[in-house]
Scaffold this active site. Structure first.
Site, short mmCIF file in Angstrom:
data_model
loop_
_atom_site.label_atom_id
_atom_site.label_comp_id
_atom_site.label_asym_id
_atom_site.label_seq_id
_atom_site.Cartn_x
_atom_site.Cartn_y
_atom_site.Cartn_z
N SER A 75 0.84 -1.19 0.00
CA SER A 75 0.00 0.00 0.00
C SER A 75 0.88 1.24 0.00
O SER A 75 2.07 1.17 0.30
CB SER A 75 -0.91 0.03 1.24
OG SER A 75 -1.77 -1.08 1.27
N SER A 117 -3.27 -3.56 -3.42
CA SER A 117 -2.56 -2.39 -2.90
C SER A 117 -3.56 -1.34 -2.46
O SER A 117 -4.41 -0.91 -3.25
CB SER A 117 -1.62 -1.81 -3.97
OG SER A 117 -0.84 -0.76 -3.45
N ASP A 144 -4.09 2.22 -1.93
CA ASP A 144 -3.44 3.46 -2.33
C ASP A 144 -4.37 4.63 -2.02
O ASP A 144 -5.38 4.83 -2.69
CB ASP A 144 -3.12 3.43 -3.82
CG ASP A 144 -2.29 2.20 -4.19
OD1 ASP A 144 -1.47 1.78 -3.36
OD2 ASP A 144 -2.48 1.66 -5.29
#
Length: 341
Positions: free
Chosen positions: A226, A264, A266
């Site tokens: 992340s 991920s 983000d």
């Protein structure tokens, strides 16, 4: 070592005097770093928009979710009300609860009426999974650690494997916390925009440097992890404008080689220090000052540049690390030294 020390600055806009998010007047950053034995590599990073009582004097804020694979706390209310009313804490995924408790207790100390004679408080904690280098099941982060990070906040800050960045990985290398800033001239006045990143993302082998080089370290592993981007500015912006600025952090992340993989998380959070919004408004209608929309491109560019350079700052500053189960991450500086010139 900072990104620019290694020749890895990004973009053309001038940086602030510290080249850090703390170039925005009033913003302070604190770290608590936890390294114990062979398995604990984690910590907490605190970002304070100003030195006053944030519950009583909130700042406008907004969130942009680039890819929502994450477990952060408090973002829903920030997106709905457009305000930040606690310090912002960054930590590992399993440290969110401890940091949330610390922020609630911090708010109660500063405003004893919280939850009894006035509204409850919205603690904001953002996270990345540092489980490759840190034994995340140890639940090493405590409310006391989070409180200490807030107490340690100041204008001078370190980058690399410190605070929340202690156990983070980035593009198969050692990641961490990084920062950068840009100076802006708008309407004859001077302003700043700064970014702080918690860099724990990227497919190994995909890292792109500002000069176009790709770093092959560990190529072939899947994209996971992340990245958290915190953007601060003293330009007067409303909630909608701040969300637009936060979205440009995605451009900076992409410049470094990320495609925002499935696993991920983000996220970007942006706030402005130009206005403090009272918990209890003095009158029913308030007057607010905001940037004319035609001038916002300067902030878009600054946000993208500062984000990309903050990522470089994190991985340039980070030392190599061995942690949980003997897992190891090399430092970018060592990889670059070994590459043919």
């Amino acid at each position: 070592m900072r990104a620019r020390d290694a020749g890895l600055g990004w973009g053309d806009l001038p940086a602030g005097s510290r080249n850090a998010i703390t170039d925005v007047p009033g913003v302070r950053v604190g770290h608590v770093t936890l390294r114990r034995g062979e398995d604990i590599r984690t910590g907490v990073t605190a970002v304070l928009p100003h030195g006053g009582n944030l519950f009583r004097e909130r700042v406008p804020a907004a969130v942009e979710i680039v890819n929502g694979f994450g477990k952060s706390a408090g973002l829903m209310q920030v997106q709905e009300l457009g305000e930040l009313e606690t310090p912002l804490l960054l930590t590992n995924t399993f440290g969110v609860a401890a940091c949330t408790e610390a922020l609630i207790r911090h708010a109660i100390v500063e405003e004893p009426r919280v939850g009894r004679d006035t509204s409850t408080v919205n603690p904001v904690v953002m996270e990345c999974n540092d489980g490759y280098l840190n034994d995340i099941q140890a639940l090493a982060v405590t409310p006391a650690d989070a409180a200490a990070a807030i107490q340690a906040a100041g204008e001078d800050m370190n980058s690399g494997a410190v605070g929340a960045g202690t156990g983070m990985s980035c593009f198969g290398l050692k990641g961490g916390v990084g920062t950068s800033s840009r100076r802006l001239r708008i309407g004859g006045d001077n302003f700043h925009l700064g970014a702080l990143v918690l860099a724990n993302y990227g497919r190994a082998g995909d890292l792109r440097l500002p000069d176009g080089r790709r770093i092959p370290a560990g190529a072939g592993s899947p994209e996971r992890g992340s990245v958290i981007v915190v953007i601060a500015t003293d330009v007067p912006l409303d909630h909608r404008q701040l969300r637009r600025v936060a979205a440009r952090a995605g451009a900076g992340i992409a410049w470094t080689g990320s495609f925002w993989g499935h696993g991920s998380g983000d996220l970007a959070l942006a706030f402005s220090t130009a206005e403090r919004r009272p918990h209890e408004a003095p009158q029913p209608i308030l007057t607010r000052r905001v940037l004319a929309e035609a001038g916002i491109d300067a902030l878009f560019r600054a946000a993208a540049e500062a984000t990309a350079e903050a990522v470089m700052d994190a991985i340039v500053a980070a030392e190599p690390m061995t942690g949980f189960r003997g897992h190891h991450r090399a430092a970018l500086r060592d990889v670059l030294a070994a590459m043919p010139s």
